[in-house]
Write a protein that holds these residues in place. Sequence first.
Motif, PDB file in Angstrom:
ATOM      1  N   VAL A 233       0.611  -1.338   0.429  1.00  0.00           N
ATOM      2  CA  VAL A 233      -0.366   0.331   0.290  1.00  0.00           C
ATOM      3  C   VAL A 233       0.689   0.873  -0.309  1.00  0.00           C
ATOM      4  O   VAL A 233       2.232   1.587   0.590  1.00  0.00           O
ATOM      5  N   VAL A 234       0.617   2.077  -0.992  1.00  0.00           N
ATOM      6  CA  VAL A 234       1.431   3.031  -0.759  1.00  0.00           C
ATOM      7  C   VAL A 234       0.494   4.722   0.095  1.00  0.00           C
ATOM      8  O   VAL A 234      -0.891   4.706  -1.169  1.00  0.00           O
ATOM      9  N   GLY A 239      -0.613  15.471  -2.932  1.00  0.00           N
ATOM     10  CA  GLY A 239       0.669  14.986  -3.556  1.00  0.00           C
ATOM     11  C   GLY A 239       1.982  14.906  -3.475  1.00  0.00           C
ATOM     12  O   GLY A 239       3.167  14.567  -4.047  1.00  0.00           O
ATOM     13  N   ASN A 240       2.160  13.860  -2.014  1.00  0.00           N
ATOM     14  CA  ASN A 240       2.868  13.259  -1.321  1.00  0.00           C
ATOM     15  C   ASN A 240       2.977  12.166  -0.722  1.00  0.00           C
ATOM     16  O   ASN A 240       1.850  11.367  -0.703  1.00  0.00           O
ATOM     17  N   LYS A 241       3.222  10.865  -1.608  1.00  0.00           N
ATOM     18  CA  LYS A 241       3.589   9.411  -0.751  1.00  0.00           C
ATOM     19  C   LYS A 241       4.252  10.112   1.192  1.00  0.00           C
ATOM     20  O   LYS A 241       4.892  10.389   0.972  1.00  0.00           O
ATOM     21  N   VAL A 242       3.195   9.308   1.875  1.00  0.00           N
ATOM     22  CA  VAL A 242       3.433  10.079   3.000  1.00  0.00           C
ATOM     23  C   VAL A 242       3.184   8.626   3.559  1.00  0.00           C
ATOM     24  O   VAL A 242       4.372   8.659   4.888  1.00  0.00           O
ATOM     25  N   PRO A 254      -0.477   1.236  11.859  1.00  0.00           N
ATOM     26  CA  PRO A 254      -0.070   2.676  10.825  1.00  0.00           C
ATOM     27  C   PRO A 254       1.345   3.462  11.482  1.00  0.00           C
ATOM     28  O   PRO A 254       0.431   3.858  12.779  1.00  0.00           O
ATOM     29  N   GLU A 255       1.833   4.058  10.717  1.00  0.00           N
ATOM     30  CA  GLU A 255       2.559   5.274  11.507  1.00  0.00           C
ATOM     31  C   GLU A 255       2.516   6.863  10.745  1.00  0.00           C
ATOM     32  O   GLU A 255       2.056   7.032  12.430  1.00  0.00           O
ATOM     33  N   HIS A 256       2.070   7.286   9.980  1.00  0.00           N
ATOM     34  CA  HIS A 256       1.899   8.308  10.185  1.00  0.00           C
ATOM     35  C   HIS A 256       0.077   8.370  10.223  1.00  0.00           C
ATOM     36  O   HIS A 256      -0.701   8.015   9.974  1.00  0.00           O
ATOM     37  N   TYR A 258      -2.323  10.588   9.143  1.00  0.00           N
ATOM     38  CA  TYR A 258      -3.278  11.192   8.677  1.00  0.00           C
ATOM     39  C   TYR A 258      -3.244   9.433   7.426  1.00  0.00           C
ATOM     40  O   TYR A 258      -4.743   8.830   7.488  1.00  0.00           O
ATOM     41  N   THR A 259      -2.581   8.035   7.859  1.00  0.00           N
ATOM     42  CA  THR A 259      -2.907   6.997   7.409  1.00  0.00           C
ATOM     43  C   THR A 259      -4.140   6.726   8.553  1.00  0.00           C
ATOM     44  O   THR A 259      -4.583   5.809   8.279  1.00  0.00           O
ATOM     45  N   GLN A 260      -3.663   6.740   9.846  1.00  0.00           N
ATOM     46  CA  GLN A 260      -4.161   6.503  11.125  1.00  0.00           C
ATOM     47  C   GLN A 260      -5.821   6.614  10.845  1.00  0.00           C
ATOM     48  O   GLN A 260      -6.613   6.740  11.298  1.00  0.00           O
ATOM     49  N   ALA A 261      -5.847   7.955  10.772  1.00  0.00           N
ATOM     50  CA  ALA A 261      -6.901   9.665  10.592  1.00  0.00           C
ATOM     51  C   ALA A 261      -7.782   8.361   8.913  1.00  0.00           C
ATOM     52  O   ALA A 261      -9.200   8.159   9.580  1.00  0.00           O
ATOM     53  N   LEU A 262      -7.384   8.045   8.332  1.00  0.00           N
ATOM     54  CA  LEU A 262      -8.270   7.135   7.335  1.00  0.00           C
ATOM     55  C   LEU A 262      -8.797   5.940   7.677  1.00  0.00           C
ATOM     56  O   LEU A 262     -10.130   5.396   7.563  1.00  0.00           O
ATOM     57  N   LEU A 263      -7.520   5.220   8.512  1.00  0.00           N
ATOM     58  CA  LEU A 263      -8.670   3.403   9.072  1.00  0.00           C
ATOM     59  C   LEU A 263      -9.831   4.122   9.811  1.00  0.00           C
ATOM     60  O   LEU A 263     -10.606   3.327  10.127  1.00  0.00           O
ATOM     61  N   SER A 264      -9.351   5.176  10.647  1.00  0.00           N
ATOM     62  CA  SER A 264     -10.603   5.262  11.598  1.00  0.00           C
ATOM     63  C   SER A 264     -12.086   5.764  11.784  1.00  0.00           C
ATOM     64  O   SER A 264     -12.565   5.706  12.162  1.00  0.00           O
ATOM     65  N   ALA A 265     -11.866   6.455  10.787  1.00  0.00           N
ATOM     66  CA  ALA A 265     -13.347   6.882  10.073  1.00  0.00           C
ATOM     67  C   ALA A 265     -14.009   5.999   8.846  1.00  0.00           C
ATOM     68  O   ALA A 265     -15.576   6.524   8.156  1.00  0.00           O
ATOM     69  N   VAL A 266     -13.275   3.798   8.304  1.00  0.00           N
ATOM     70  CA  VAL A 266     -13.660   3.378   7.653  1.00  0.00           C
ATOM     71  C   VAL A 266     -15.151   2.614   8.389  1.00  0.00           C
ATOM     72  O   VAL A 266     -14.372   2.511   9.454  1.00  0.00           O
TER      73      VAL A 266
END
Length: 603
Positions: A233-234, A239-242, A254-256, A258-266
């Motif tokens: 997964v990328v 505009g940046n790879k985080v 997940p470390e970043h 933003y990734t944590q926020a994406l997963l928590s909103a699912v």
Amino acid sequence: MLDDPLVSIENLRVEFDTNDGLVVGVEDVSFQIGSGETVCVVGESGSGKSITSLSLMRLVEFGGGRIANGKLKVRRAEGKTKDVAASDDALMRHIRGNDIAMIFQEPMSALNPVFTIERQLTEGLRVHKKLSLGEARAKALELLKRVRIPEPERRLKQYPHELSGGMRQRVVIAMALACEPRLLIADEPTTALDVTIQAEILALIDRLKRETGTAVLFITHDMAVVAQVADRVVVMYRGNKVEEGPVERIFEAPEHPYTQALLSAVPKLGDMAGKAAPEPLHIMGQETPPAPPVNEDAEVLLDVRNLTTRFPVKGGFFRRTVAQVHAVEDVSFSLKAGQTLSLVGESGCGKSTTGRSILRLVEPLSGEVLIGGRNVMDLSQMQLREARRDMQMVFQDPFASLNPQMRLVDQVAEPIRNYSLAKGSTVQDQVTALFDRVHLPRSFLNRFPHELSGGQRQRVAIARALALNPKLIIADEAVSALDVSIQAQVLNLLIELQADLGISLLFISHDMAVVERVSHHVAVMYLGRIVELGPRAAIFENPQHPYTRDLLSAVPVADPRQRKGEAELNFKPIPSPVFPLDYVPTASVYDTVSPGHMVLRDR
């Protein structure tokens, strides 16, 4: 880093010249894809996912962009590596189709409406593979069979508008696979599809990857789909790879932020087990209000009895009615004040037509719709106009339901002025209060719809629906096209509005995880009829009808260790809802499983 990658993207930067100056679409992105590997690029709209894939095909230049920096290395069939970013147009024409192929997000715009499916499938084969017309046609037939399109011989002669959304998407996949590319780019191929068709498409791409060894670059914002198909997964943001890593690590550690926020909103299927009321999703950085308690003694606001809606099918030289589409057939349910009833099912099952029939946006054939004890079907046009103050609709596409030439303040004020609820500066004050209510900044009042994101436009549509203080809001696929974090915000807003204002919601959706999150009661529709109806817990924890079980089994789970295999999906083609004029349908008879939980008896 991979030892011998099929594709290597190094320090990609893509720029766009706009009226407002230079816009950077992708800033500095690097990652690799190995042979036979599925790499998922995830992120919200505007994160640069699609721009990265269009750059790899060198199609970004046709949209006003340019590759300002970076290398896009592709290892071709003969073993030589070419930098796509520095290749001329002649070589790119050969690479597109032979080495890299793309499945676009919207199948209707990816297919030419004036050419048959056969013409569009054979064109690439004749250009790239130098096949004769007969050989190309035989190959096209084989491709349609491979993507499991029923009656492939008949489909070849048809035009795109004659196929369903799922079938059109399969045709686009067949076109992409025609020349056996080494890399398949799938750009949001399942975003607008029903859960069952989505499951079939994901299983199809996975099977084709195993059979042909094709690598897949899968672009999506749906984390459950990522868990189902990805090897790596990328994660992209502005505009940046985080973050990048194996799918299990991204989901479990997940470390970043933003990734944590994406997963928590699912919303995850099963999260609501044992909970009585809908519950807001947790969004990082925001306080989540508690869920409102369930009022079991609330009065029934909406009572639908034996609702039937049919559409004529015209034919013959004189365009007479030769058959009827039984869109809604003998539908009955009730909805209490301050509660949410969800209508779920696949496209064509009659969900949206039911919602529109209740508001008489389409005229039903028969039945009763009682709102506050008043039968909507008996009202004159003047009385109906007055009754619509109590019932409003939020449509699926907020851009299509807003006027592009009107400022937002005027659009939200329009119903207030139409019904003479306020005058002068009071109208402006009410609109400002509505913007505050749906959490939109007041600076947006004088903007136009195109200046807002999809989620912001949907909030404007909700504000407009609230302008008349309705008792009932019908939300027709109101969050299906939104990014996962925006979807979570809109769902939380609806739950909050229900708690504060006591509004009843008829929530129409095909997303079972979202339905479980927001519903008090659920009605499952199939071929125009409700096949199962009951409290949310009963439907999700004790489904009785085979179709309900199939729907739930198709939902991808946002956990890579719970992937569903193709053998688990047991779907049959949905029969046609078109019947001859003399056809007399049987009445819907239900068996009671438990209090409030009813299942349609087999006819």
